[in-house]
Scaffold this motif. Structure first.
Motif, PDB file in Angstrom:
ATOM      1  N   MET A 175      13.557  68.644  91.570  1.00 50.29           N
ATOM      2  CA  MET A 175      13.243  69.699  90.597  1.00 50.29           C
ATOM      3  C   MET A 175      12.473  70.843  91.264  1.00 50.29           C
ATOM      4  O   MET A 175      12.750  72.028  91.038  1.00 50.29           O
ATOM      5  CB  MET A 175      12.403  69.124  89.450  1.00 50.29           C
ATOM      6  CG  MET A 175      13.199  68.332  88.432  1.00 50.29           C
ATOM      7  SD  MET A 175      12.159  67.733  87.089  1.00 50.29           S
ATOM      8  CE  MET A 175      11.569  69.291  86.418  1.00 50.29           C
ATOM      9  N   GLY A 176      11.505  70.467  92.130  1.00 47.63           N
ATOM     10  CA  GLY A 176      10.732  71.491  92.829  1.00 47.63           C
ATOM     11  C   GLY A 176      11.592  72.344  93.729  1.00 47.63           C
ATOM     12  O   GLY A 176      11.404  73.572  93.836  1.00 47.63           O
ATOM     13  N   TYR A 212       6.047  72.264 101.123  1.00 46.50           N
ATOM     14  CA  TYR A 212       5.001  72.630 100.170  1.00 46.50           C
ATOM     15  C   TYR A 212       4.007  73.610 100.797  1.00 46.50           C
ATOM     16  O   TYR A 212       3.678  74.660 100.211  1.00 46.50           O
ATOM     17  CB  TYR A 212       4.265  71.389  99.661  1.00 46.50           C
ATOM     18  CG  TYR A 212       3.074  71.743  98.792  1.00 46.50           C
ATOM     19  CD1 TYR A 212       3.256  72.154  97.477  1.00 46.50           C
ATOM     20  CD2 TYR A 212       1.783  71.722  99.315  1.00 46.50           C
ATOM     21  CE1 TYR A 212       2.170  72.543  96.692  1.00 46.50           C
ATOM     22  CE2 TYR A 212       0.697  72.095  98.539  1.00 46.50           C
ATOM     23  CZ  TYR A 212       0.892  72.501  97.223  1.00 46.50           C
ATOM     24  OH  TYR A 212      -0.178  72.883  96.455  1.00 46.50           O
ATOM     25  N   LEU A 230      11.186  64.558  90.954  1.00 45.70           N
ATOM     26  CA  LEU A 230      10.215  65.656  91.026  1.00 45.70           C
ATOM     27  C   LEU A 230      10.480  66.580  92.209  1.00 45.70           C
ATOM     28  O   LEU A 230      10.431  67.808  92.072  1.00 45.70           O
ATOM     29  CB  LEU A 230       8.795  65.084  91.098  1.00 45.70           C
ATOM     30  CG  LEU A 230       8.315  64.398  89.809  1.00 45.70           C
ATOM     31  CD1 LEU A 230       6.986  63.680  90.053  1.00 45.70           C
ATOM     32  CD2 LEU A 230       8.173  65.409  88.683  1.00 45.70           C
ATOM     33  N   VAL A 246       5.332  75.930  88.051  1.00 45.73           N
ATOM     34  CA  VAL A 246       5.855  74.633  87.597  1.00 45.73           C
ATOM     35  C   VAL A 246       6.586  73.940  88.742  1.00 45.73           C
ATOM     36  O   VAL A 246       6.420  72.746  88.999  1.00 45.73           O
ATOM     37  CB  VAL A 246       6.796  74.818  86.391  1.00 45.73           C
ATOM     38  CG1 VAL A 246       7.469  73.482  86.027  1.00 45.73           C
ATOM     39  CG2 VAL A 246       6.026  75.355  85.202  1.00 45.73           C
ATOM     40  N   GLY A 247       7.413  74.731  89.457  1.00 46.34           N
ATOM     41  CA  GLY A 247       8.122  74.166  90.599  1.00 46.34           C
ATOM     42  C   GLY A 247       7.179  73.707  91.683  1.00 46.34           C
ATOM     43  O   GLY A 247       7.410  72.685  92.340  1.00 46.34           O
ATOM     44  N   THR A 248       6.089  74.498  91.884  1.00 51.22           N
ATOM     45  CA  THR A 248       5.096  74.119  92.903  1.00 51.22           C
ATOM     46  C   THR A 248       4.465  72.771  92.562  1.00 51.22           C
ATOM     47  O   THR A 248       4.307  71.897  93.429  1.00 51.22           O
ATOM     48  CB  THR A 248       4.008  75.203  93.002  1.00 51.22           C
ATOM     49  OG1 THR A 248       4.624  76.439  93.380  1.00 51.22           O
ATOM     50  CG2 THR A 248       2.962  74.820  94.035  1.00 51.22           C
ATOM     51  N   TYR A 249       4.094  72.594  91.289  1.00 49.17           N
ATOM     52  CA  TYR A 249       3.491  71.323  90.876  1.00 49.17           C
ATOM     53  C   TYR A 249       4.497  70.164  90.977  1.00 49.17           C
ATOM     54  O   TYR A 249       4.123  69.044  91.350  1.00 49.17           O
ATOM     55  CB  TYR A 249       2.941  71.434  89.453  1.00 49.17           C
ATOM     56  CG  TYR A 249       1.506  71.895  89.410  1.00 49.17           C
ATOM     57  CD1 TYR A 249       0.468  70.994  89.675  1.00 49.17           C
ATOM     58  CD2 TYR A 249       1.183  73.219  89.129  1.00 49.17           C
ATOM     59  CE1 TYR A 249      -0.853  71.415  89.646  1.00 49.17           C
ATOM     60  CE2 TYR A 249      -0.136  73.649  89.105  1.00 49.17           C
ATOM     61  CZ  TYR A 249      -1.161  72.745  89.367  1.00 49.17           C
ATOM     62  OH  TYR A 249      -2.477  73.153  89.351  1.00 49.17           O
ATOM     63  N   CYS A 250       5.738  70.435  90.631  1.00 50.56           N
ATOM     64  CA  CYS A 250       6.764  69.384  90.775  1.00 50.56           C
ATOM     65  C   CYS A 250       6.850  68.923  92.223  1.00 50.56           C
ATOM     66  O   CYS A 250       6.894  67.710  92.520  1.00 50.56           O
ATOM     67  CB  CYS A 250       8.131  69.913  90.331  1.00 50.56           C
ATOM     68  SG  CYS A 250       8.318  70.056  88.553  1.00 50.56           S
ATOM     69  N   LEU A 251       6.863  69.877  93.168  1.00 52.38           N
ATOM     70  CA  LEU A 251       6.948  69.546  94.579  1.00 52.38           C
ATOM     71  C   LEU A 251       5.694  68.819  95.048  1.00 52.38           C
ATOM     72  O   LEU A 251       5.772  67.824  95.790  1.00 52.38           O
ATOM     73  CB  LEU A 251       7.165  70.820  95.407  1.00 52.38           C
ATOM     74  CG  LEU A 251       7.352  70.614  96.907  1.00 52.38           C
ATOM     75  CD1 LEU A 251       8.536  69.707  97.210  1.00 52.38           C
ATOM     76  CD2 LEU A 251       7.547  71.970  97.610  1.00 52.38           C
ATOM     77  N   SER A 279       8.805  67.159 102.666  1.00 48.81           N
ATOM     78  CA  SER A 279       8.269  67.688 101.400  1.00 48.81           C
ATOM     79  C   SER A 279       6.886  68.302 101.608  1.00 48.81           C
ATOM     80  O   SER A 279       6.542  69.320 100.989  1.00 48.81           O
ATOM     81  CB  SER A 279       8.218  66.581 100.348  1.00 48.81           C
ATOM     82  OG  SER A 279       7.294  65.579 100.702  1.00 48.81           O
ATOM     83  N   GLY A 319       5.571  65.357  93.352  1.00 47.67           N
ATOM     84  CA  GLY A 319       6.650  64.563  93.946  1.00 47.67           C
ATOM     85  C   GLY A 319       6.338  64.141  95.361  1.00 47.67           C
ATOM     86  O   GLY A 319       6.652  63.016  95.774  1.00 47.67           O
TER      87      GLY A 319
END
Length: 707
Positions: free
Chosen positions: A58-59, A125, A55, A75-80, A121, A83
């Motif tokens: 991916m972010g 974020y 995750l 989507v990338g924000t949520y992945c980060l 991370s 994760g």
């Protein structure tokens, strides 16, 4: 939209919860009492860690894709974000798992890299919208930290060479039996394969390190890893013999388990004194470790040079010189000279025609005084030369010192003095030196032993005022399993000793036991034990062998119960195939019973009625193989079964080396054509055994009928 925002806030707040718990565990984790349910969370660390890796990476990818639509960037924000939460949970699980007796530098680095992954991370974020020049370098750093953390974790789990193992040489080191060291070549490879992943630098579970000798000798927090000769007190043998379901069983049930052979090797090593330097060849041939090693290692040394022309070798052979291969099909040659009167020093030059192949030369008692021995320095593979009682001088030893490949030198019975010590020191590959009845002074002998490091030196011994133990006699027989009778001969290198023997397995003594006068015939299954005695000497060690008579061959043996599928041999045929197995239960020539008794019917073939029935069995307490707890034998008379024998054989009282035994029972008189046998394995191992309470085994390989 409101719900999505609310979910996002919960995840963001959770990050600080995980961060706080991480700080608590880092600072005071060692002083906390971790409940069982949290230990379960800790042990889920290997499962959880895959989520943040995927995750977060991916972010991070979305940071490097320009001009993304807001909804795609989200989507990338949520992945980060997700994760990062999983990273926090994974870090906490890892810190909890680390409380379970893990320690070491690799673990410390893995732990701090994991925490760094979590912290970075979080930073990325919350600062993702800031136009900072450091943001993208931080994403690169986070990616690198994730990879490094994963690599360190893989090292802890699979070993430091796991990643590059496919590129490393898979060639197995060939070990010659004569050079094999029990610990280095038999025990250590097992520890490395099955134990090292949890007991090495970086992951020292239970304060036990097995990646160096000091750690093995020291043991762990639960006690000594090995107590030489004592399988009950040795942590190694305690843990490997526990039931797999028990928490303290080693290796853990989720790891690759020891094979039966590996169990036996480790147990036998402890029983034999857990020596770290002893060689296999120092063991008795009957020793189970020697048996395992014989199957594992090459008995003969391999040579890369080509064989000599057979016609040339045949031409060089004559009545005073014999040239033979060192062993069948070997290119290496052994040369022996015979006959003092026929010896011609010039004949030594003939050997230069096969100088590449000659590895051993025997010139004992040949008249070599003044003979030029320097030609042997041109033999590129010469390993051993024997020149005992050959009239050598100091200068001739100087000639022999030029043989760079020489490993064994026998110069007994020559007038060699201390002057040759500098020459002997030139033999860098020398391993053995025999120097009986030479003119070395006491100081010279001491100097040789001091300066020839690693060389086994034999000066003989001074007999005055000392009493020595005799060597054991040698039992010579044709086959361990004979048909009707076999000739047994007992030999000793000293012809004047008094050899005493017994045929019932008891220890011979010098008074009441039968005195050996010459070869004699054995007509029944017997355990022969012999000792040598002589005035002024200590009696020899006991030599013993169990020989079996096959006798009357039954027409058929019918199994009424099936052996365990792992030890099924060739089925019922195994019991009367007249093939005697070695004392190793993994050879495929034994029937092993655990759940069921060994229950079978022996059908007689002819009019000869057996007087005795013999069961050839195996005892190996370290592998849970015990005597049967009950023996029942019936005979079928007039269509009805009659119980003839019901006995309980003596049970094992401690762990011994694997061994062959015979259970002998006299059969009743009368007419019958079938015998039924029921041999019951031990249901629970005794309290003194490391596997107390577990089911035991019974192993049998032959049923013999004697008339």
């Amino acid at each position: 939209m409101i719900q999505a925002q609310r979910f996002k806030q919960i995840l963001e707040n959770s990050l600080f919860v995980w961060l706080g718990l991480t700080c608590i565990l880092v600072i005071g984790g060692s002083n906390l009492l971790i409940p069982d349910w949290l230990q379960v969370l800790g042990r889920s660390h290997p499962l959880l860690l895959h989520f943040p890796i995927v995750l977060i990476l991916m972010g991070l990818v979305f940071f490097w894709i320009p001009k993304l639509k807001p909804e795609i960037k989200e989507v990338g924000t949520y992945c980060l974000l997700i994760g990062s939460n999983f990273a926090g949970i994974t870090v906490i699980a890892g810190l909890l798992l680390a409380q379970e007796d893990f320690e070491g530098a690799d673990l410390d680095w893995h732990q701090w890299m994991g925490i760094a992954t979590f912290v970075l991370s979080i930073l990325i974020y919350f600062y993702r919208e800031k136009q900072s020049a450091l943001l993208k370098p931080l994403t690169i750093g986070l990616g690198a930290v994730i990879v490094l953390t994963g690599h360190l974790g893989a090292n802890l789990t699979h070993g430091s060479d796991f990643l590059l193992a496919p590129f490393q040489s898979q060639e197995v080191k060939k070990v010659q039996l004569s050079e094999a060291v029990i610990f280095t070549d038999m025990v250590q490879p097992i520890l490395e394969a099955k134990c090292l992943s949890c007991h090495k630098e970086g992951k020292i579970k239970g304060e036990l390190r097995l990646d160096h000798l000091e750690g093995i000798k020291k043991g762990g927090e639960s006690g000594p890893f090995i107590v030489p000769g004592d399988t009950k007190e040795s942590l190694l043998t305690q843990r490997i013999h526990l039931p797999k379901e028990e928490k303290e069983h080693m290796p853990p049930k989720n790891k690759e388990q020891l094979t039966d052979e590996e169990l036996e090797i480790l147990t036998a090593w402890v029983l034999n004194g857990a020596d770290f330097e002893k060689k296999v060849v120092d063991l008795e041939p009957e020793n189970d470790l020697f048996i395992f090693a014989s199957a594992k290692f090459d008995e003969n040394k391999t040579y890369s040079f080509d064989a000599a022309d057979p016609d040339l070798v045949e031409e060089l052979n004559n009545f005073f010189r014999k040239i033979n291969p060192l062993y069948p099909d070997s290119p290496a040659l052994e040369v022996s000279y015979f006959g003092i009167s026929a010896f011609d020093p010039e004949s030594l030059k003939d050997l230069t025609k096969i100088k590449e192949q000659v590895v051993k030369i025997n010139l004992n008692k040949m008249p070599l005084e003044g003979v030029d021995l320097s030609l042997f320095s041109k033999f590129p593979n010469l390993e051993e030369i024997q020149v005992n009682f050959a009239g050598l001088s100091n200068s001739q030893i100087s000639d022999l010192s030029k043989i760079e490949t020489l490993e064994s030198l026998a110069i007994s019975g020559n007038k060699i003095t201390d002057e040759v010590i500098p020459d002997l020191k030139k033999l860098k590959n020398l391993k053995k030196l025999f120097a009986w009845k030479t003119d070395f002074s006491e100081n010279g002998m001491t100097k040789l032993q001091t300066e020839l490091v690693g060389v086994e030196i034999d000066f003989g011994f001074d007999e005055s005022g000392l009493i020595y133990e005799l060597n054991a006699p040698k039992l010579i027989y044709d086959d361990i399993l004979f048909k009707d009778s076999t000739l047994l001969e007992i030999k000793h290198p000293i012809p004047t000793v008094d050899i005493r023997y017994t045929l019932d397995g008891s220890t011979p003594d010098s008074i009441s036991s039968k005195s050996y006068s010459g070869p004699f015939s054995l007509k029944n299954t017997s355990r022969i034990s012999a000792k040598a005695f002589a005035k002024g000497w200590i009696g020899s060690p006991e030599e013993s062998i169990l020989l079996f008579k096959s006798g009357i061959k039954p027409s058929e043996i019918e199994l009424l119960s099936e052996p365990n599928e792992k030890y099924a041999g060739k089925g019922a045929i195994t019991l009367n195939d007249e093939v005697k197995s070695k004392p190793t239960h993994t050879t495929g020539e034994w029937l092993g019973f655990q759940e069921n008794p060994a229950d079978f019917i022996v059908k007689l073939a002819d009019s000869r009625k057996p007087k005795q029935i013999v069961f050839s069995v195996l005892y190996n307490e370290s592998a849970y193989i015990f005597p049967p707890t009950q023996v029942e034998i019936w005979v079928k008379k007039s269509g009805n079964w009659e119980l003839a024998i019901k006995e309980t054989p003596p049970q094992s009282e401690d762990i011994k080396i694997p061994r062959l035994e015979a259970l002998l029972y006299d059969l009743p008189e009368g007419s019958y054509d079938e015998i039924r046998v029921r041999l019951t394995p031990i249901s629970k191992l005794p309290k003194w055994h490391p596997g107390a309470g577990e089911k035991g085994w019974f192993f049998i390989d032959e049923v013999l009928l004697e008339d």
